[in-house]
Motif scaffolding. Structure first.
Motif, PDB file in Angstrom:
ATOM      1  N   VAL A  48      -7.380  -0.178  11.871  1.00  0.00           N
ATOM      2  CA  VAL A  48      -6.079  -0.822  11.659  1.00  0.00           C
ATOM      3  C   VAL A  48      -5.558  -0.440  10.274  1.00  0.00           C
ATOM      4  O   VAL A  48      -6.299  -0.506   9.291  1.00  0.00           O
ATOM      5  N   PRO A  49      -4.305  -0.031  10.154  1.00  0.00           N
ATOM      6  CA  PRO A  49      -3.761   0.342   8.840  1.00  0.00           C
ATOM      7  C   PRO A  49      -3.663  -0.864   7.922  1.00  0.00           C
ATOM      8  O   PRO A  49      -3.701  -2.013   8.370  1.00  0.00           O
ATOM      9  N   PRO A  50      -3.530  -0.634   6.623  1.00  0.00           N
ATOM     10  CA  PRO A  50      -3.589  -1.728   5.656  1.00  0.00           C
ATOM     11  C   PRO A  50      -2.424  -2.704   5.777  1.00  0.00           C
ATOM     12  O   PRO A  50      -1.331  -2.358   6.209  1.00  0.00           O
ATOM     13  N   PHE A  51      -2.687  -3.925   5.370  1.00  0.00           N
ATOM     14  CA  PHE A  51      -1.694  -4.993   5.319  1.00  0.00           C
ATOM     15  C   PHE A  51      -0.561  -4.588   4.390  1.00  0.00           C
ATOM     16  O   PHE A  51      -0.807  -4.062   3.308  1.00  0.00           O
ATOM     17  N   PRO A  52       0.694  -4.846   4.779  1.00  0.00           N
ATOM     18  CA  PRO A  52       1.151  -5.497   6.005  1.00  0.00           C
ATOM     19  C   PRO A  52       1.735  -4.507   7.007  1.00  0.00           C
ATOM     20  O   PRO A  52       2.661  -4.851   7.749  1.00  0.00           O
ATOM     21  N   THR A  53       1.222  -3.288   7.038  1.00  0.00           N
ATOM     22  CA  THR A  53       1.880  -2.211   7.783  1.00  0.00           C
ATOM     23  C   THR A  53       1.519  -2.149   9.259  1.00  0.00           C
ATOM     24  O   THR A  53       2.108  -1.351   9.994  1.00  0.00           O
ATOM     25  N   ALA A  54       0.562  -2.945   9.720  1.00  0.00           N
ATOM     26  CA  ALA A  54       0.112  -2.824  11.107  1.00  0.00           C
ATOM     27  C   ALA A  54       1.054  -3.492  12.104  1.00  0.00           C
ATOM     28  O   ALA A  54       1.150  -3.079  13.260  1.00  0.00           O
ATOM     29  N   GLY A  55       1.745  -4.528  11.668  1.00  0.00           N
ATOM     30  CA  GLY A  55       2.466  -5.373  12.609  1.00  0.00           C
ATOM     31  C   GLY A  55       3.657  -4.743  13.300  1.00  0.00           C
ATOM     32  O   GLY A  55       3.955  -5.058  14.458  1.00  0.00           O
ATOM     33  N   PRO A  81       0.822  -1.217   0.000  1.00  0.00           N
ATOM     34  CA  PRO A  81       0.000   0.000   0.000  1.00  0.00           C
ATOM     35  C   PRO A  81       0.854   1.265   0.000  1.00  0.00           C
ATOM     36  O   PRO A  81       2.013   1.253   0.412  1.00  0.00           O
ATOM     37  N   ALA A  82       0.248   2.343  -0.464  1.00  0.00           N
ATOM     38  CA  ALA A  82       0.912   3.642  -0.408  1.00  0.00           C
ATOM     39  C   ALA A  82       1.066   4.075   1.039  1.00  0.00           C
ATOM     40  O   ALA A  82       0.280   3.677   1.913  1.00  0.00           O
ATOM     41  N   GLN A  83       2.067   4.861   1.312  1.00  0.00           N
ATOM     42  CA  GLN A  83       2.271   5.359   2.670  1.00  0.00           C
ATOM     43  C   GLN A  83       1.085   6.221   3.104  1.00  0.00           C
ATOM     44  O   GLN A  83       0.592   7.050   2.335  1.00  0.00           O
ATOM     45  N   ASP A  84       0.651   5.993   4.342  1.00  0.00           N
ATOM     46  CA  ASP A  84      -0.502   6.732   4.880  1.00  0.00           C
ATOM     47  C   ASP A  84      -0.162   7.151   6.313  1.00  0.00           C
ATOM     48  O   ASP A  84      -0.517   6.462   7.266  1.00  0.00           O
ATOM     49  N   PRO A  85       0.537   8.269   6.480  1.00  0.00           N
ATOM     50  CA  PRO A  85       0.954   8.705   7.819  1.00  0.00           C
ATOM     51  C   PRO A  85      -0.212   8.896   8.778  1.00  0.00           C
ATOM     52  O   PRO A  85      -0.082   8.607   9.972  1.00  0.00           O
ATOM     53  N   VAL A  86      -1.349   9.350   8.281  1.00  0.00           N
ATOM     54  CA  VAL A  86      -2.510   9.578   9.145  1.00  0.00           C
ATOM     55  C   VAL A  86      -2.993   8.254   9.742  1.00  0.00           C
ATOM     56  O   VAL A  86      -3.272   8.162  10.950  1.00  0.00           O
ATOM     57  N   ALA A  87      -3.080   7.235   8.906  1.00  0.00           N
ATOM     58  CA  ALA A  87      -3.513   5.927   9.397  1.00  0.00           C
ATOM     59  C   ALA A  87      -2.533   5.371  10.425  1.00  0.00           C
ATOM     60  O   ALA A  87      -2.949   4.767  11.429  1.00  0.00           O
ATOM     61  N   GLN A  88      -1.240   5.585  10.196  1.00  0.00           N
ATOM     62  CA  GLN A  88      -0.244   5.086  11.139  1.00  0.00           C
ATOM     63  C   GLN A  88      -0.309   5.839  12.471  1.00  0.00           C
ATOM     64  O   GLN A  88      -0.183   5.226  13.543  1.00  0.00           O
ATOM     65  N   ILE A  89      -0.533   7.134  12.416  1.00  0.00           N
ATOM     66  CA  ILE A  89      -0.659   7.912  13.654  1.00  0.00           C
ATOM     67  C   ILE A  89      -1.888   7.467  14.437  1.00  0.00           C
ATOM     68  O   ILE A  89      -1.843   7.322  15.672  1.00  0.00           O
TER      69      ILE A  89
END
Length: 362
Positions: free
Chosen positions: A298-305, A80-88
């Motif tokens: 939860v942010p998109p796979f596989p960035t949540a882990g 997935p594209a980077q999504d700083p908002v979702a990660q925050i």
């Protein structure tokens, strides 16, 4: 073998037993793959958490220990594209757990995640030329599939619905894993994200068998010989088994995961996305209950882990499974606790016993 009356998968893969060890990233070892393949089944090596160098090293070790066919499994998701908002947003949800474990919620996190199949992984396939290459989450782009097929490998992918199975056949796979809702680990869905409409194994397998011409492999809730026998009766040409192999000594799982599997029941697993951002079945634990099991935050796979890693380490050090992905299907307690080669043979022998008993009774 004359009593196993569907040889399509046996002949297609060049194996003796219609048992396929599911590729389980993080838990499957070289020793497990070798043991299953040497017993006559199909050992499967997952590459999702390997670098190209690590995969090559693992395949060299396998090649030195067996000449039997093996399967290399890859994820075919799109990064997935980077999504700083979702990660925050995700980090803020996890912040109380960081504080509870004496960690800084703002600490940088990094993780390898799970790498999708690409040209560099394809080069490894071209180098080692495995008998089978399987994919999860659909298929990679066509030119990569063509390169895999050019090596002579048989291409397999997972379907969780009849529509997905028809799509895979239209895209020229050699066999399809019909993955019932009972299965542990990541769902193989790729045309739908709706978990409320996923189909159980006993309903899915015969419908897929009727819808496609290629051989079908049944998966989901198969942990003993009765399940293998049922797969054949439903029209499948083989059975794929995952959770039962997690109980083998060759499996590499944390102690908290092993303990959870030892006491698993039919009703203590759930589909969750809180560990990786993609739906997967595991034994219920604290984070699943408190943040999920399924959460749109939860942010998109596989960035949540990656953000969970340090909390998980702290909890496991205290012998708690609160933040560990305890992957398991719904039939864990049916499995025999045996080494991988003995388990493979036992499931097949028990399946034949089931057929003999039913034939005698009729």
């Amino acid at each position: 073998m004359a009593r196993w009356n569907d040889r399509r998968i046996l002949d297609l893969f060049g194996i003796d037993l219609p048992i396929i060890q599911a590729p389980m990233a993080g838990a499957t070892t070289v020793e497990m793959v070798v043991a299953v393949s040497n017993s006559g089944g199909l050992g499967s090596l997952p590459s999702a958490q390997y670098s190209v160098e690590q995969l090559r090293e693992a395949l060299c070790r396998i090649k030195s220990r067996t000449s039997a066919p093996i399967n290399i499994n890859f994820f075919s998701h799109v990064t997935p594209a980077q999504d700083p908002v979702a990660q925050i947003r995700w980090r803020s949800m996890l912040a109380p757990y960081y504080v509870e474990h004496g960690l800084d919620p703002s600490e940088p996190v990094a993780g390898a995640g799970r790498a999708p199949f690409d040209s560099t992984f394809c080069e490894v396939v071209e180098e080692f030329r495995p008998k089978v290459v399987s994919f999860h989450f659909g298929l990679p782009v066509r030119h990569l599939v063509d390169r895999v097929k050019a090596t002579g490998a048989k291409v397999v992918s997972s379907a969780t619905t009849v529509e997905e199975a028809a799509w895979l056949e239209a895209n020229e796979v050699d066999a399809i894993v019909a993955m019932g809702f009972e299965a542990g680990g990541h769902r193989g869905n790729f045309l739908t994200q709706d978990m409320s409409t996923q189909v159980g194994t006993i309903a899915l397998v015969p419908q897929v068998v009727d819808a496609v011409r290629v051989p079908v492999i049944a998966a989901g809730g198969i942990s003993d010989g009765r399940g293998v026998a049922a797969a054949l009766m439903l029209g499948a040409a083989a059975a794929q088994v995952g959770t039962a192999y997690l109980l083998c000594p060759e499996a590499k799982i944390p102690a908290v995961h092993a303990r959870a599997l030892a006491s698993a029941t039919d009703d203590n697993t759930a589909i969750t996305n809180v560990f990786t951002g993609r739906p997967a079945r595991g034994i219920m634990n604290r984070i699943m209950r408190e943040l999920g099991p399924l959460s749109a935050s939860v942010p998109p796979f596989p960035t949540a882990g990656a953000a969970l890693a340090s909390i998980r380490v702290k909890a496991e050090a205290a012998e708690r499974d609160d933040f560990t992905n305890l992957w398991s299907g719904q039939a864990a307690r049916l499995a025999k606790r045996l080494p991988a080669h003995e388990l493979t043979r036992a499931m097949f022998d028990d399946a034949l016993t089931v057929f003999s008993a039913r034939s005698g009774a009729s």
